[in-house]
Design a protein around this motif. Structure first.
Motif, PDB file in Angstrom:
ATOM      1  N   LYS A  55      -6.332   7.824  -1.183  1.00 29.51           N
ATOM      2  CA  LYS A  55      -6.180   6.497  -1.792  1.00 29.51           C
ATOM      3  C   LYS A  55      -7.510   5.973  -2.344  1.00 29.51           C
ATOM      4  O   LYS A  55      -7.513   5.112  -3.209  1.00 29.51           O
TER       5      LYS A  55
ATOM      6  N   ASP B 161       2.022  -8.724  -1.345  1.00 37.01           N
ATOM      7  CA  ASP B 161       0.708  -8.202  -0.950  1.00 37.01           C
ATOM      8  C   ASP B 161      -0.321  -9.277  -1.282  1.00 37.01           C
ATOM      9  O   ASP B 161      -0.163 -10.017  -2.253  1.00 37.01           O
TER      10      ASP B 161
ATOM     11  N   ALA C  13       4.000  -4.006   6.578  1.00 34.30           N
ATOM     12  CA  ALA C  13       3.289  -2.727   6.394  1.00 34.30           C
ATOM     13  C   ALA C  13       1.900  -3.029   5.846  1.00 34.30           C
ATOM     14  O   ALA C  13       1.444  -2.403   4.892  1.00 34.30           O
TER      15      ALA C  13
ATOM     16  N   ASN D 154       4.877   8.981   6.385  1.00 37.02           N
ATOM     17  CA  ASN D 154       4.297   9.016   5.037  1.00 37.02           C
ATOM     18  C   ASN D 154       4.485  10.407   4.423  1.00 37.02           C
ATOM     19  O   ASN D 154       4.090  11.385   5.065  1.00 37.02           O
TER      20      ASN D 154
ATOM     21  N   GLY E  82       0.845  -1.195   0.000  1.00 37.01           N
ATOM     22  CA  GLY E  82       0.000   0.000   0.000  1.00 37.01           C
ATOM     23  C   GLY E  82       0.877   1.239   0.000  1.00 37.01           C
ATOM     24  O   GLY E  82       2.051   1.178  -0.390  1.00 37.01           O
ATOM     25  N   GLN E  83       0.332   2.364   0.455  1.00 35.96           N
ATOM     26  CA  GLN E  83       1.104   3.616   0.410  1.00 35.96           C
ATOM     27  C   GLN E  83       2.438   3.467   1.136  1.00 35.96           C
ATOM     28  O   GLN E  83       3.458   3.940   0.670  1.00 35.96           O
ATOM     29  N   MET E  84       2.414   2.825   2.303  1.00 30.23           N
ATOM     30  CA  MET E  84       3.643   2.748   3.106  1.00 30.23           C
ATOM     31  C   MET E  84       4.609   1.700   2.568  1.00 30.23           C
ATOM     32  O   MET E  84       5.813   1.947   2.494  1.00 30.23           O
TER      33      MET E  84
ATOM     34  N   SER F  83       1.236   2.125  13.060  1.00 32.69           N
ATOM     35  CA  SER F  83       1.188   3.515  13.521  1.00 32.69           C
ATOM     36  C   SER F  83       0.833   3.587  14.993  1.00 32.69           C
ATOM     37  O   SER F  83       0.918   4.654  15.588  1.00 32.69           O
TER      38      SER F  83
ATOM     39  N   LYS G 272      -2.700  -8.155  10.971  1.00 34.12           N
ATOM     40  CA  LYS G 272      -1.267  -8.310  11.242  1.00 34.12           C
ATOM     41  C   LYS G 272      -0.987  -9.673  11.889  1.00 34.12           C
ATOM     42  O   LYS G 272      -0.028 -10.355  11.530  1.00 34.12           O
TER      43      LYS G 272
ATOM     44  N   THR H  41      -2.367  -3.565   6.367  1.00 36.27           N
ATOM     45  CA  THR H  41      -3.456  -2.730   6.908  1.00 36.27           C
ATOM     46  C   THR H  41      -3.379  -2.598   8.434  1.00 36.27           C
ATOM     47  O   THR H  41      -3.045  -3.555   9.132  1.00 36.27           O
ATOM     48  N   GLU H  42      -3.710  -1.380   8.919  1.00 37.84           N
ATOM     49  CA  GLU H  42      -3.643  -1.115  10.363  1.00 37.84           C
ATOM     50  C   GLU H  42      -4.823  -1.780  11.077  1.00 37.84           C
ATOM     51  O   GLU H  42      -5.797  -1.127  11.457  1.00 37.84           O
TER      52      GLU H  42
ATOM     53  N   ASN I  74       5.485  -1.770  10.770  1.00 35.58           N
ATOM     54  CA  ASN I  74       5.396  -0.326  10.532  1.00 35.58           C
ATOM     55  C   ASN I  74       4.121   0.244  11.166  1.00 35.58           C
ATOM     56  O   ASN I  74       3.706   1.366  10.839  1.00 35.58           O
TER      57      ASN I  74
ATOM     58  N   ILE J 191      -3.110  10.583   5.068  1.00 38.36           N
ATOM     59  CA  ILE J 191      -2.801   9.410   5.913  1.00 38.36           C
ATOM     60  C   ILE J 191      -3.720   8.244   5.554  1.00 38.36           C
ATOM     61  O   ILE J 191      -3.307   7.082   5.520  1.00 38.36           O
TER      62      ILE J 191
ATOM     63  N   PHE K 242       8.040   4.146   9.794  1.00 35.44           N
ATOM     64  CA  PHE K 242       8.356   5.131   8.745  1.00 35.44           C
ATOM     65  C   PHE K 242       7.182   6.091   8.649  1.00 35.44           C
ATOM     66  O   PHE K 242       6.039   5.721   8.876  1.00 35.44           O
TER      67      PHE K 242
END
Ligand code: NAD
Length: 291
Positions: free
Chosen positions: A274, A33, A89, A143, A12-14, A119, A97, A91-92, A117, A235, A141
């Motif tokens: 996104k 992914d 990295a 963004n 994804g973005q990160m 948040s 995870k 999905t949150e 990664n 974000i 990291f």
């Protein structure tokens, strides 16, 4: 511990930004992914971002092709077998995870370090869901990763010194600066930043100002480089909501309650840039406020 081969889970973005940064620093990178579409888009996005950096003189045009050659993509974890470090990295979402670690860990070498990664989610708790809590660490990291200078390093209760020092070295090799944070909900940056964004959404929800007024006020009145709602879209509103939920539950304090309007945007699938729409609509030539 010598790190040469890095795996990135989640494109994804990160994940895209982390793979980019690691490849430019000379590491061999494999990205994985669950969504094949994300992997296809990831390569194109990394190439575009590398070209943009070359055009701005941040890297030389000769750096682009070798960096791209150092990045491979795949959509299963078999490619992670020879990695020295895997950076997750995805999905949150803690369940996502945990599922990643359950499938990933049996395929890793015994000495492979594992970093998240995340948040906001407890590194100690994530580490406990793996077979290697002493080799598990938070590498947060910012963004966009190729642009932002900071990487937060978060040790879980079991993280050993070797893993910590290897993480510090890695951050140095990428040319970035690290700040060590203790393992409490949302660490340092997001503990401070996300409640401010959530408050901006409350300000909108209560009708104190429009999207445009709130962002203009904070850009010109507090000298922030972008407004808080613009930043929330950047974000990802799902990630922002997740961080607020972790703060709210983890610190058991009502001051962190997520704004109902933020919840509504996420329920609508208006997740920010996104998704093409969030507090602004990005589908036309110029972003247009949605409220
Ligand atoms: P994103 O939604 O852009 O990307 C997440 C990616 O994870 C998607 O491509 C998805 O397909 C993939 N994924 C989901 N389940 C998976 C699985 N089981 N296996 C492999 N891949 C899977 O999210 P993002 O913004 O890149 O965030 C990723 C992580 O980075 C989160 O933990 C987030 O909190 C953290 N982070 C985000 C920001 C930010 O500003 N967005 C900043 C720092 C850290």
């Amino acid at each position: 511990m010598n790190i040469e081969r890095i795996g990135v889970v989640g494109a994804g973005q990160m994940g895209i930004g982390i793979a980019h940064v690691c490849a430019i620093a000379g590491y061999d990178v494999v990205m994985e992914d669950i969504n094949p579409d994300a992997l296809g888009k990831a390569r194109a996005a990394i190439e575009r971002n590398l070209q943009r950096q070359a055009a701005r003189g941040i890297i030389t045009p000769n750096d682009v092709a070798p960096a791209l050659r150092r990045i491979r993509t795949a959509n299963d974890f078999e490619v992670m077998r020879d990695r020295d470090l895997v950076i997750e990295a995805a999905t949150e979402d803690e369940q996502v995870k945990r599922a990643v670690y359950r499938d990933l860990c049996p395929r890793l070498g015994v000495n492979t370090m594992l970093a998240s990664n995340t948040s906001s989610i407890s590194i100690t708790r994530l580490a406990a869901a793996t077979d290697r809590p002493e080799k598990f660490i938070g590498l947060h990291f910012m963004n966009p990763a190729p642009v932002m200078q900071l990487v937060e390093i978060i040790r879980g209760i079991a993280t050993d010194d070797e893993t910590y020092h290897a993480a510090v070295e890695l951050v140095k090799k990428t040319g970035k600066t690290s700040a060590q944070s203790e393992d409490f909900p949302a660490f340092i940056v997001n503990r401070i930043l996300l409640p401010m964004i959530n408050e901006a959404v409350y300000t909108l929800y209560e009708g104190v100002g429009s999207v445009e007024a709130i962002d203009t006020a904070m850009r010109l009145g507090a000298n922030h480089p972008m407004g808080p709602l613009q930043l929330a879209d950047f974000i990802g509103l799902d990630t922002a909501l997740s961080v607020m939920q972790v703060l709210y539950e983890g610190l058991a304090d009502s001051k962190y309650r997520p704004c109902p309007l933020l919840v509504k945007y996420v329920e609508a699938g208006w997740l920010g840039r996104k998704a093409g729409r969030g507090f602004y609509d990005y589908r036309g030539e110029k972003p247009v406020p949605t409220r």
